[in-house]
Design a protein around this motif. Structure first.
Motif, mmCIF file in Angstrom:
data_model
loop_
_atom_site.group_PDB
_atom_site.id
_atom_site.type_symbol
_atom_site.label_atom_id
_atom_site.label_comp_id
_atom_site.label_asym_id
_atom_site.label_seq_id
_atom_site.Cartn_x
_atom_site.Cartn_y
_atom_site.Cartn_z
ATOM 1 N N ARG A 1 36.473 -147.593 10.026
ATOM 2 C CA ARG A 1 36.935 -146.399 9.313
ATOM 3 C C ARG A 1 37.407 -145.330 10.289
ATOM 4 N N LYS B 1 49.639 -146.300 -3.490
ATOM 5 C CA LYS B 1 50.765 -147.022 -2.894
ATOM 6 C C LYS B 1 52.021 -146.153 -2.829
ATOM 7 N N ARG C 1 43.071 -146.892 3.700
ATOM 8 C CA ARG C 1 42.260 -145.671 3.604
ATOM 9 C C ARG C 1 41.978 -145.292 2.154
ATOM 10 N N GLY C 2 42.804 -145.752 1.226
ATOM 11 C CA GLY C 2 42.580 -145.455 -0.177
ATOM 12 C C GLY C 2 43.664 -144.614 -0.816
#
Length: 250
Positions: A102, A138, A134-135
Motif C-alpha cells: 500500500r 475507473k 488504490r480504489g
C-alpha cells in the motif's frame, strides 16, 4: 490598508513550498549480501544516500555494480541485509508486506528498463492501473492517466495494447504509469534508453516541471552521460559505495 489589499486571497502554498527542506529519501548503512555457494557476495556495503523533496539524483556505474539492486531496495521490492531506508519519513523495515504494498502504491513510482506493461490492457488502462488498485473509480483513474499520456505524447495511442506499440512508446506509457499517483519518489532505471532524442527531451522537460512544482524526488539509474548531467546531482556506485561526482566546470 486598501480594500483591495484586505480582500486579496491568501497565498496558497504549493506542494514544493510545503515540503521545503524535507528529506524525501534517506538510507543509512544500506547493505545487501547474497549467498553464492560457500561465499557471501556483498553488492552494497554500508551505503548512505539522502535526497530532498524535488531533487533529482542520477546514479551511474559500470554494469554489475549493483544499481538495479539499489533501486529494488529503495523501492521496497527487496529487503536489505543491514541498514534502513526511509521514504517521506517512513522506515520501510517497519512495514509488513501488505502495508509495504500500500505504501509503494501511494508514495513510489517505478520506471523499469523493460516496461512491465500488462499485455491485455491498453495504454490508458496500464497507466491508470495504480489508481484503480488504490480504489479510485475507473473513469476518474483513466482521466488522470490520459492527462499524463498527453504530457508524454501518447494520447493518440491510448487505446493501443503494448504489442501494438514500439519500445519507445511502451517506455512513455510506463513513465505515465509511474507518475499517475503523484508519488513522493520516482525510481527510474534507464528511463530514456529506448527513446529518440526529441522524445527524451520531452521527458526531461516533464521531470523538470514536476521537480519545480511538486515535492516529488527522482532517483535515476543511467548510462547516459547527458541524462545524468541534466540532474541536480550525480552519484557513482562503485564497490558497493556511492560517491558524489563533481559537476563540470565546478
Amino acid at each position: 490598508m486598501s480594500e483591495a489589499r484586505r480582500e486579496s486571497a491568501p497565498h496558497q502554498e504549493t506542494p514544493m513550498e510545503r515540503a521545503a527542506g524535507q528529506t524525501m529519501l534517506e538510507c543509512h548503512d544500506l547493505t545487501r549480501t547474497y549467498r553464492e555457494g560457500p561465499q557471501d557476495i556483498t553488492v552494497l556495503d554500508g551505503l548512505a544516500l539522502s535526497v530532498a523533496a524535488g531533487e533529482r539524483v542520477a546514479i551511474v556505474g559500470s554494469s554489475g555494480s549493483g544499481k538495479t539492486t539499489l533501486l529494488n531496495l529503495l523501492g521496497g521490492l527487496d529487503r536489505p541485509s543491514r541498514g534502513e531506508v526511509r521514504i517521506a519519513g517512513e522506515p520501510l523495515s517497519a512495514l509488513g508486506e501488505a502495508a509495504l504494498g500500500r505504501f509503494r502504491n501511494r508514495h513510489i513510482g517505478f520506471v523499469y528498463q523493460f516496461h512491465h506493461l500488462l499485455a491485455e490492457f491498453t495504454a490508458v488502462e496500464n497507466a491508470a492501473l495504480p489508481l484503480i488498485v488504490r480504489g479510485l473509480g475507473k473513469k476518474a483513474a483513466e482521466a488522470r492517466a490520459m492527462a499524463l499520456l498527453e504530457k508524454v505524447g501518447m494520447a493518440p495511442r491510448a487505446d493501443h495494447k503494448p504489442g501494438e506499440l514500439s519500445g519507445g512508446e511502451r517506455q512513455r506509457v510506463a513513465i505515465a504509469r509511474a507518475l499517475v499517483t503523484d508519488p513522493s519518489l520516482v525510481l527510474m532505471d534507464e528511463p530514456t534508453g529506448n527513446l529518440d532524442q526529441h522524445t527524451a527531451a520531452g521527458i526531461l522537460s516533464l521531470m523538470d516541471e514536476l521537480a519545480r512544482t511538486t515535492a516529488c524526488a527522482f532517483v535515476i539509474v543511467t548510462h547516459d552521460p547527458a541524462l545524468a548531467a541534466h540532474q541536480d546531482r550525480v552519484m557513482r556506485l562503485d564497490e558497493g559505495r556511492l560517491t558524489e561526482q563533481p559537476r563540470e566546470g565546478a
